[in-house]
Design a protein around this motif. Structure first.
Motif, short mmCIF file in Angstrom:
data_model
loop_
_atom_site.label_atom_id
_atom_site.label_comp_id
_atom_site.label_asym_id
_atom_site.label_seq_id
_atom_site.Cartn_x
_atom_site.Cartn_y
_atom_site.Cartn_z
N THR C 43 -2.24 -5.89 -4.99
CA THR C 43 -2.52 -6.44 -3.72
C THR C 43 -1.83 -7.64 -2.88
O THR C 43 -1.12 -7.80 -2.32
CB THR C 43 -3.76 -6.73 -3.98
N ASP C 158 -3.23 -0.71 0.82
CA ASP C 158 -3.67 -1.95 -0.44
C ASP C 158 -4.87 -0.39 -0.39
O ASP C 158 -5.63 -0.64 -0.19
CB ASP C 158 -3.91 -2.76 0.19
N GLU C 159 -4.84 0.00 -1.02
CA GLU C 159 -5.83 1.50 -2.56
C GLU C 159 -6.91 1.98 -1.18
O GLU C 159 -8.14 1.42 -1.12
CB GLU C 159 -6.34 0.32 -2.65
MG LIG Z 1 -5.90 -5.40 -5.64
#
Ligand SMILES: [Mg+2]
Ligand SMILES: Nc1ncnc2c1ncn2[C@@H]1O[C@H](COP(=O)(O)OP(=O)(O)OP(=O)(O)O)[C@@H](O)[C@H]1O
Lengths: 273, 260, 365
Positions: C43, C158-159
């Protein structure tokens, strides 16, 4: 439930009785005279002044309180600021009444600390028409509890602002101002409005501070009521009941306005499928 | 944090601290030097003691009445009568918006010499019912939060399955678990009563706040000293809440809107 | 020249190093995943690219231009967050429109583009709904459309699927890939789910503790893990500690096994032999080849088309994926011998191995 009995006896009945009292003479006859009186002359002036001061302190207190809360409570702020500000605010919001008036006399009175400091800079506020014992003096004093009250009430809403919204906005090309305009403020608006109505109510109801600061001479509704009740022989207490009943109406109108605004501001919370 | 953030933090701190500093300075001022003279004068004043202890007694009675009223109410609202919750909640939020002056005017109107025997009319405890009402929001939301934090159903059932009656369950099982909430409500009510001027003044009783006002009209430095004392009481009450284990952020609903 | 380059990117939080001088270059139109266990700095890397975080040192370069000091709102990068990033006070439509609105695009043009994008993500019917009226999967589609609306130079995710349930996750990741290919948009995708990374990416960069372990095509990462960490992290691996013996042979517990990959290594060197469960074969011990590992079947794990058979072979616990009927022949408690073809094992010098991977990959793929 004893609670219901208590609430009825000491909250609903007294408040409701004012409705009757407002339309009666001392001898128990029905009259609309007192009620009509509150829309005239010095009574009307008192309502206007009370509403003005409440609006101004609600708006100013709301805006300042929000800015301070946002600065001190946002995730980027140092850890220590949060408990410090919430505790200070808790104290200041509960600190009111007579002592508050004296605190401001020591600060912004004719020989108060801030007055002296400003005077030394050649900016004596009393040379520029300011007096602590007038309208704006009262505004400044009320802000002492309005700002922290706003900080406390708005804190949960600020905590609810997600970092993702800010970042998503920025990512999509929005400036900080645009973020606030399109996202931050609209999302917070219901909470801000709700808080401001509470602030309005707080100022509108305030009696002690104004009484101590102006010796009862500023002509706000609560002060007028106090004058009538406190054994002014010439007056009829039913005039006071009418004035008090008028206060209830103003508060009710404020609440109604709040509910309408809140409905509009938070359309997105409700389902409209 | 941004620079404007620090600016607003500074504004907040200044607004909060400056009046306190100014009042403190004023309270110590003795001619051209500083001393405790103003405080000494206050503490030596028998009226100070009388009014202070009167307010203290009023606060304690108010707290006791409020607790007796609310603990069973909130307990029942959680356990048996959830359908009453909206009503109770509404009634408890009302004092937030009904001005104290309206309340006292109404009380004075309804409970006058026609209805109330003279000895009660003349007693300062006449104020207690109104104070309890003013304290509704504080007590209710504090206790409501406390009850929400525990599993009333399970605790009650467990206690009763072990053979305890209602009163015993309430005293031995529920109360210890909601003590924090009860104390939080008590501290806020304490701060409220110790600072309440409007009702006392209109009902013509001499309590601590009316005494402060009286001193304020006559002696400036002792008035500043009293202001500091009064501020100290508010501090103590709020710190008391922190001390009994609640974070200030969570007491949001209950804090604020005290004595005006 | 690469389209997006992270040059010696380094990030420290206080005295904690979140990212350690990573270098990644991504070609135009490429889909690159950053894969790694929780806390490895994925991240952080993505946020540095987006501009939300400043690197302690190093540069972010797009099309030869250094963007390191450009604020996020001038970077033209579309980002899709993990969840809850839609503006709650705006309808799906208004969310998608937001980027165009702040860019001052004209109303008609905007409307058309919003319509197209919502259609692209299959949500035309939900245009007027507010985020709280959309399912998690729908919300992420809107978020994707919103990020694509501004025609970003780079798409950052991000995910984006981690808050969704398994079925939607698979469906949506395929859709993201389809859109990405269709639009030819350069994409940086962060995930801790190796299956996800391997199935949608052109290339995968495996991160561990702020460092890049390996970058390569999914097949390369899977078949030829460059470090023990990657080997552990991606899929399931059987690990055998061994010593290099003759040319192309290693010794495990005194038994000699043929492993092509061990060629050229000095005799006596301690190595790790890695074998995928699907490569490992099991036979009843009586008919086993002499060089095989022997042990007892301790468990069967049903994985659909195959069954994973767990074998306790003394020092080693082995897993072998066998078709159901073959596994049935080797019930729990039976003695088995494990074997694998000489070119089926991968050999890594044991000295390369760090303390041990931060986190083991979940078993099964
Ligand atoms: Mg993360
Ligand atoms: N603002 C920050 N301050 C201090 N440390 C941070 C900060 N942001 C991240 N970290 C630390 O940096 C490391 C990497 O964080 P990062 O969020 O990049 O991990 P991640 O790979 O995305 O993990 P996950 O899969 O759990 O999201 C973590 O150990 C985290 O604690």
């Amino acid at each position: 439930m004893p609670f219901l009995a208590w609430a009825a006896a000491f909250l609903l009945v007294p408040a409701g009785a004012l409705l009757i009292g407002a339309f009666r003479t001392q001898d128990g006859e029905f009259t609309t005279e007192f009620f009509k009186d509150i829309f005239k002359g010095s009574s009307l002036d008192a309502y206007v002044k009370s509403v003005e001061i409440s609006l101004i302190t609600a708006l100013l207190g709301g805006a300042l309180g929000f800015l301070i809360a946002y600065a001190a409570l946002s995730p980027g702020a140092p850890r220590l600021l949060r408990p410090a500000f919430l505790t200070f605010s808790g104290v200041a919001a509960n600190f009111g009444g007579v002592p508050l008036a004296f605190a401001f006399i020591s600060t912004l009175g004719t020989v108060g600390m801030a007055t002296r400091a400003l005077d030394a800079m050649g900016l004596n506020p009393y040379d520029h028409g300011f007096t602590l014992f007038g309208f704006w003096g009262l505004v400044v004093t009320y802000l002492y509890f309005q700002i922290p009250l706003m900080i406390i009430i708005i804190a949960p809403a600020i905590d609810g602002l997600k970092a993702e919204w800010r970042e998503a906005a920025s990512n999509l090309g929005a400036t900080s101002t645009q973020y606030w305009r399109y996202v931050g403020v609209p999302v917070l608006l219901p909470s801000i409005l709700g808080s401001m109505v509470l602030l309005f109510g707080g100022s509108f109801a305030a009696y002690a501070t104004a009484y101590a600061l102006t010796s009862g001479h500023i002509g706000l509704v609560p002060l007028k009521i106090g004058e009538l009740i406190n054994g002014n022989v010439l007056s009829d207490p039913h005039q006071a009941y009418a004035l008090a009943f008028g206060m209830v109406i103003v508060i009710a109108v404020a609440m109604a306005i709040y509910f309408v605004l809140d409905r509009r501001a938070s359309r997105w919370r409700r389902s409209v499928q | 944090m941004t620079r404007s953030g620090w600016f607003w933090v500074a504004v907040g701190l200044l607004y909060f601290l400056l009046p306190l500093a100014a009042t403190a300075e004023f309270s110590f001022k003795d001619g051209d030097s500083y001393s405790f003279a103003a405080y000494r004068e206050i503490f030596d004043d028998p009226q100070f003691r009388d009014t202070f202890f009167l307010s203290l007694k009023l606060a304690i009675v108010t707290i006791i009445v409020a607790l007796l009223l609310f603990i069973p109410t909130v307990y029942w609202v959680h356990l048996r009568l959830p359908q009453f919750r909206p009503l109770v909640q509404f009634l408890c939020a009302l004092p937030f918006v009904v001005p104290p002056i309206v309340l006292i005017v109404g009380i004075l109107y309804v409970y006058n010499y026609q209805w109330v025997p003279g000895k009660y009319l003349g007693s300062p405890y006449y104020l207690v019912p109104g104070y309890v009402v003013l304290g509704f929001p504080f007590m209710f939301f504090a206790l409501d939060n406390a009850f929400r934090a525990i599993d009333v159903h399970t605790l009650t059932e467990a206690s009763q399955s072990l053979g305890a009656g209602w009163t015993r369950t309430l005293w031995k099982v529920i109360l210890p678990n909601i003590l924090t909430g009860a104390l939080a409500g008590a501290f806020l009510t304490f701060a409220l009563v110790m600072g309440e001027f409007t009702m006392a003044s209109l009902a013509l009783f001499n309590t601590f706040p009316t005494y402060i006002n009286y001193i304020g009209q006559t002696k400036a430095n002792p008035a500043a000293a009293l202001t500091i004392i009064s501020f100290g009481i508010t501090w103590l009450a709020l710190l008391g809440i922190l001390f009994v284990g609640r974070r200030p952020g969570r007491t949001a609903v209950q804090v604020g809107g005290g004595a005006r | 020249m690469a389209y997006l380059e992270l040059e010696k990117l380094h990030k420290e939080f206080g005295d904690f190093t979140a990212i350690e001088e990573i270098d990644v270059s991504i070609q135009a139109g490429e889909f690159l995943s950053l894969l790694g266990p929780s806390g490895c700095g994925k991240t952080t890397a993505l946020r540095i690219v987006a501009g939300f975080e400043r690197p302690t040192s190093g540069r972010v370069v797009v099309e030869g231009k250094d963007l390191t000091n450009v604020p996020p709102n001038h970077r033209d990068m579309g980002m899709v967050f993990q969840a809850y990033s839609l503006f709650p006070n705006m309808t799906a439509e208004a969310n998608v429109e937001f980027g165009l609105r702040v860019r001052g695009q004209s109303g008609a043009e905007r409307r058309k583009r919003v319509e197209d994008l919502l259609e692209l993500v299959g949500l035309s019917a939900a245009a007027k709904r507010y985020p709280h009226q959309l399912s998690g999967g729908m919300q992420q589609r809107v978020a994707l459309a919103r990020a694509l609306a501004i025609e970003p130079r780079v798409l950052l995710l991000d995910e984006p699927l981690s808050a969704l349930d398994a079925k939607v996750r698979v469906q949506l990741r395929e859709e993201i890939r389809r859109l990405q290919t269709q639009l030819g948009i350069t994409t940086l995708y962060v995930t801790h789910d190796q299956e996800e990374a391997l199935s949608v990416s052109d290339r995968v960069a495996v991160l561990s503790q702020g460092q890049i372990e390996q970058i390569g095509a999914p097949a390369e990462i899977y078949n030829a893990p460059g470090t023990p960490f990657v080997a552990e992290f991606i899929g399931t691996m059987n690990r055998l500690e061994a010593t290099v013996a003759e040319e192309g042979q290693v010794q495990v517990n005194g038994m000699v096994l043929a492993v092509t990959d061990a060629r050229g290594l000095p005799r006596g060197e301690r190595v790790l032999v890695l074998i995928r469960p699907e490569i490992l074969d099991l036979q009843r011990a009586d008919g086993a080849a002499s060089s095989a590992l022997v042990g007892e079947v301790v468990a069967h794990i049903f994985l659909g088309a195959i069954t994973r058979v767990k074998v306790d072979a003394g020092e080693h616990e082995l897993s072998a994926d066998l078709p159901g009927h073959r596994a049935a022949e080797l019930p729990v408690g039976s003695q088995v011998a494990a074997s694998f073809p000489a070119d089926g094992g991968r050999v890594l010098a044991l000295s390369e191995q760090p303390e041990g991977p931060a986190e083991r990959a979940p078993a099964g793929q």
